[in-house]
Design a protein around this motif. Structure first.
Motif, short mmCIF file in Angstrom:
data_model
loop_
_atom_site.label_atom_id
_atom_site.label_comp_id
_atom_site.label_asym_id
_atom_site.label_seq_id
_atom_site.Cartn_x
_atom_site.Cartn_y
_atom_site.Cartn_z
N GLY A 10 34.74 4.95 6.43
CA GLY A 10 33.60 5.06 5.52
C GLY A 10 33.54 4.00 4.43
O GLY A 10 32.68 4.06 3.55
N GLY A 12 32.67 0.90 4.77
CA GLY A 12 31.52 0.01 4.91
C GLY A 12 31.68 -1.08 5.97
O GLY A 12 30.99 -2.10 5.93
N LYS A 13 32.52 -0.83 6.96
CA LYS A 13 32.76 -1.84 8.00
C LYS A 13 31.51 -2.06 8.86
O LYS A 13 31.13 -3.20 9.14
CB LYS A 13 33.95 -1.41 8.89
CG LYS A 13 35.23 -1.22 8.11
CD LYS A 13 36.40 -0.80 9.00
CE LYS A 13 36.28 0.60 9.56
NZ LYS A 13 36.27 1.69 8.56
N THR A 14 30.90 -0.96 9.28
CA THR A 14 29.70 -1.09 10.10
C THR A 14 28.57 -1.74 9.31
O THR A 14 27.84 -2.59 9.83
CB THR A 14 29.27 0.31 10.62
OG1 THR A 14 30.29 0.78 11.50
CG2 THR A 14 27.94 0.28 11.34
N THR A 15 28.43 -1.33 8.06
CA THR A 15 27.38 -1.91 7.21
C THR A 15 27.58 -3.42 7.09
O THR A 15 26.63 -4.19 7.20
CB THR A 15 27.42 -1.26 5.81
OG1 THR A 15 27.30 0.16 5.99
CG2 THR A 15 26.30 -1.75 4.93
#
Ligand SMILES: Nc1ncnc2c1ncn2[C@@H]1O[C@H](COP(=O)(O)OP(=O)(O)OP(=O)(O)O)[C@@H](O)[C@H]1O
Length: 172
Positions: A10, A12-15
């Motif tokens: 959670g 923020g890797k995907t973001t």
């Protein structure tokens, strides 16, 4: 050049992966590969989906339920994942300026085809941005530049990686 980004769940890797893909595409370069997102229903996480960055095609990676193979409470939909992810990685290997893989993680590792495709990506000379599950970091960090993402550094890491990728792509 290869960039590997890890961090706590959670953080923020995907973001970060999506924002970099968007920005690089906006500069006129071809971006391929995959993004993994959670599926939420009624405010609860019920699974994960994979999205092909070039076509927007969506496949299921995991869902809560009974079945095999599984990881914790999730059943991995190996076929659903492979249907989207493997062609996306093949196309990226053929034609992308930047390959994005979000993420290299234990769910994705249930797919032998993914492992094969990842091997080909790592053998290629393509620029790569990959997010890596924290338990797999030791295996991948020696293969490129490595960043551990935190809420404090995520904007700085985003700008640094984006700047470096743009520089590399414009060098050509
Ligand atoms: N740079 C940022 N600034 C503000 N909010 C952010 C930022 N990056 C991520 N977030 C928020 O944090 C939440 C989690 O982000 P994200 O899904 O990217 O994390 P993740 O590290 O990929 O998670 P997972 O461990 O599930 O893979 C999201 O709600 C997102 O909007």
């Amino acid at each position: 050049m290869r960039f590997f980004v890890s961090g706590m769940p959670g953080v923020g890797k995907t973001t970060l992966a999506k924002r970099i893909a968007d920005e690089v595409r906006r500069e006129g370069f071809k971006v391929g590969g995959i993004i993994t997102e959670e599926i939420r229903e009624g405010g609860k996480r019920t699974g994960f989906r994979v999205i092909a960055l070039d076509t927007g095609e969506i496949g299921r990676l995991a869902y809560v339920g009974y079945g095999y193979p599984r990881l914790g409470k999730y059943v991995i939909d190996v076929e659903g994942f492979e249907r989207v992810a493997i062609p996306a990685l093949s196309r990226a290997l053929r034609g992308a300026d930047l390959i994005v893989i979000d993420e290299i993680g234990p769910m994705e590792f249930k797919s032998n085809e993914f492992l094969k495709a990842l091997g080909l990506v790592l053998k290629s000379e393509k620029h790569l941005l990959a997010t890596v599950h924290r338990r797999l970091v030791d295996r991948y960090r020696p293969l490129g530049e490595y960043y551990w993402l935190t809420p404090e550094n995520r904007n700085a890491v985003f700008s640094e990686i984006l700047g470096r990728i743009k520089g590399l792509l414009k060098e050509k």
